[in-house]
Design a protein around this motif. Sequence first.
Motif, PDB file in Angstrom:
ATOM      1  N   PHE A 113      -9.028  -3.879  -9.425  1.00 31.27           N
ATOM      2  CA  PHE A 113      -8.804  -2.432  -9.553  1.00 31.27           C
ATOM      3  C   PHE A 113      -7.428  -2.092  -9.022  1.00 31.27           C
ATOM      4  N   LEU A 114      -6.658  -1.345  -9.819  1.00 31.07           N
ATOM      5  CA  LEU A 114      -5.297  -0.968  -9.438  1.00 31.07           C
ATOM      6  C   LEU A 114      -5.314   0.267  -8.547  1.00 31.07           C
ATOM      7  N   LEU A 115      -4.659   0.154  -7.390  1.00 29.01           N
ATOM      8  CA  LEU A 115      -4.456   1.280  -6.488  1.00 29.01           C
ATOM      9  C   LEU A 115      -3.012   1.735  -6.598  1.00 29.01           C
ATOM     10  N   TYR A 116      -2.766   3.026  -6.437  1.00 31.50           N
ATOM     11  CA  TYR A 116      -1.396   3.504  -6.439  1.00 31.50           C
ATOM     12  C   TYR A 116      -1.296   4.775  -5.611  1.00 31.50           C
ATOM     13  N   GLN A 117      -0.139   4.939  -5.003  1.00 32.61           N
ATOM     14  CA  GLN A 117       0.124   6.130  -4.219  1.00 32.61           C
ATOM     15  C   GLN A 117       0.703   7.203  -5.132  1.00 32.61           C
ATOM     16  N   LEU A 118       0.221   8.420  -4.991  1.00 32.25           N
ATOM     17  CA  LEU A 118       0.884   9.549  -5.637  1.00 32.25           C
ATOM     18  C   LEU A 118       2.166   9.855  -4.876  1.00 32.25           C
ATOM     19  N   ALA A 119       3.119  10.515  -5.545  1.00 40.91           N
ATOM     20  CA  ALA A 119       4.406  10.802  -4.902  1.00 40.91           C
ATOM     21  C   ALA A 119       4.225  11.542  -3.583  1.00 40.91           C
ATOM     22  N   ALA A 120       3.239  12.454  -3.555  1.00 46.30           N
ATOM     23  CA  ALA A 120       3.006  13.246  -2.340  1.00 46.30           C
ATOM     24  C   ALA A 120       2.403  12.416  -1.227  1.00 46.30           C
ATOM     25  N   GLY A 121       1.897  11.223  -1.550  1.00 48.98           N
ATOM     26  CA  GLY A 121       1.230  10.422  -0.541  1.00 48.98           C
ATOM     27  C   GLY A 121       2.138   9.468   0.194  1.00 48.98           C
ATOM     28  N   HIS A 122       3.444   9.430  -0.161  1.00 52.06           N
ATOM     29  CA  HIS A 122       4.322   8.458   0.471  1.00 52.06           C
ATOM     30  C   HIS A 122       4.516   8.718   1.950  1.00 52.06           C
ATOM     31  N   ALA A 123       4.544   9.997   2.360  1.00 50.97           N
ATOM     32  CA  ALA A 123       4.738  10.284   3.781  1.00 50.97           C
ATOM     33  C   ALA A 123       3.522   9.857   4.589  1.00 50.97           C
ATOM     34  N   GLY A 124       2.328  10.179   4.069  1.00 47.29           N
ATOM     35  CA  GLY A 124       1.096   9.721   4.699  1.00 47.29           C
ATOM     36  C   GLY A 124       0.950  10.173   6.136  1.00 47.29           C
ATOM     37  N   ASN A 125       0.175   9.407   6.893  1.00 47.02           N
ATOM     38  CA  ASN A 125      -0.056   9.756   8.288  1.00 47.02           C
ATOM     39  C   ASN A 125       1.190   9.490   9.128  1.00 47.02           C
ATOM     40  N   PRO A 161       0.807  -1.231   0.000  1.00 46.03           N
ATOM     41  CA  PRO A 161       0.000   0.000   0.000  1.00 46.03           C
ATOM     42  C   PRO A 161       0.837   1.276   0.000  1.00 46.03           C
ATOM     43  N   ARG A 162       2.119   1.180   0.294  1.00 45.52           N
ATOM     44  CA  ARG A 162       2.975   2.361   0.243  1.00 45.52           C
ATOM     45  C   ARG A 162       3.295   2.756  -1.197  1.00 45.52           C
ATOM     46  N   PHE A 163       3.090   1.819  -2.123  1.00 51.02           N
ATOM     47  CA  PHE A 163       3.426   2.066  -3.523  1.00 51.02           C
ATOM     48  C   PHE A 163       2.232   1.826  -4.445  1.00 51.02           C
ATOM     49  N   ALA A 164       1.830   0.580  -4.560  1.00 51.29           N
ATOM     50  CA  ALA A 164       0.709   0.223  -5.442  1.00 51.29           C
ATOM     51  C   ALA A 164       0.217  -1.172  -5.083  1.00 51.29           C
ATOM     52  N   GLY A 165      -0.964  -1.488  -5.539  1.00 45.70           N
ATOM     53  CA  GLY A 165      -1.532  -2.810  -5.287  1.00 45.70           C
ATOM     54  C   GLY A 165      -2.813  -2.997  -6.069  1.00 45.70           C
ATOM     55  N   VAL A 166      -3.336  -4.208  -6.007  1.00 51.74           N
ATOM     56  CA  VAL A 166      -4.578  -4.553  -6.702  1.00 51.74           C
ATOM     57  C   VAL A 166      -5.586  -5.008  -5.661  1.00 51.74           C
ATOM     58  N   ILE A 167      -6.793  -4.462  -5.736  1.00 50.16           N
ATOM     59  CA  ILE A 167      -7.869  -4.930  -4.864  1.00 50.16           C
ATOM     60  C   ILE A 167      -8.888  -5.689  -5.702  1.00 50.16           C
ATOM     61  N   ALA A 168      -9.617  -6.574  -5.030  1.00 55.45           N
ATOM     62  CA  ALA A 168     -10.652  -7.361  -5.704  1.00 55.45           C
ATOM     63  C   ALA A 168     -11.630  -7.846  -4.656  1.00 55.45           C
ATOM     64  N   VAL A 169     -12.794  -8.229  -5.096  1.00 57.59           N
ATOM     65  CA  VAL A 169     -13.714  -8.949  -4.211  1.00 57.59           C
ATOM     66  C   VAL A 169     -13.478 -10.438  -4.448  1.00 57.59           C
TER      67      VAL A 169
END
Length: 215
Positions: A180-192, A165-173
């Motif tokens: 569905f492909l998930l990906y982090q934007l560059a600005a999202g790497h720091a996160g919470n 989840p820090r970079f990218a991943g695939v979700i499914a039921v």
Amino acid sequence: MELARDPAAAASAWEDSATQAACAKLLTFAVVGQVVWPAVCVGGFVIMLLVGQWAMWFILPIFLYSLYRAFLQRHYINSAVQARRVLKVYPWQVYRMPESGIGQIPGAKLGDVWISFPNPDQPEKGVPVVLHGHARSVWWRRRLGRGYETGKTSQVAKVWFAGDPRFAGVIAVPGPRRLFLLYQLAAGHAGNGGERVVSPKAIERARRAGIRAVP
């Protein structure tokens, strides 16, 4: 959030034949769309030139939507190819009732839907990923982040996830379906909570999966 048994019980999700079939279907629809939508767009334009003004107003919405989809289709193909690479490296994991929400996290705009999975290097910490919007995200965005159960939200009570989840991943039921492909934007790497811990092993694995936004 309860982590259940790996549905494929394998080193990577790709070892599951159902996953291969679902990914092939995803890529096939993306490629077919790259042919169909431009054809519809050109056909609609030609019809508008040939028919009278009274009919043009019926054709115009079709023309505009097909034009939008024609430009979007390349993104679908790239997403399908990237999803395939991720599934060849990471195993499926099953999460029951994964945390999700709408807005209210760093980097998320008002109305952005996100879903959170554990940090592989710090499992006690969750990493939220925003579902970046396009037509294929609509099904997921209508079911995640509500905070209360409905007939639709119950359809994502169990979510399969392959990736980091820090970079990218695939979700499914379960199935898997609705890849569905998930990906982090560059600005999202720091996160919470500031900068995340990323091990060399995690970085190397992400690069093998073809994920470009890796520190």
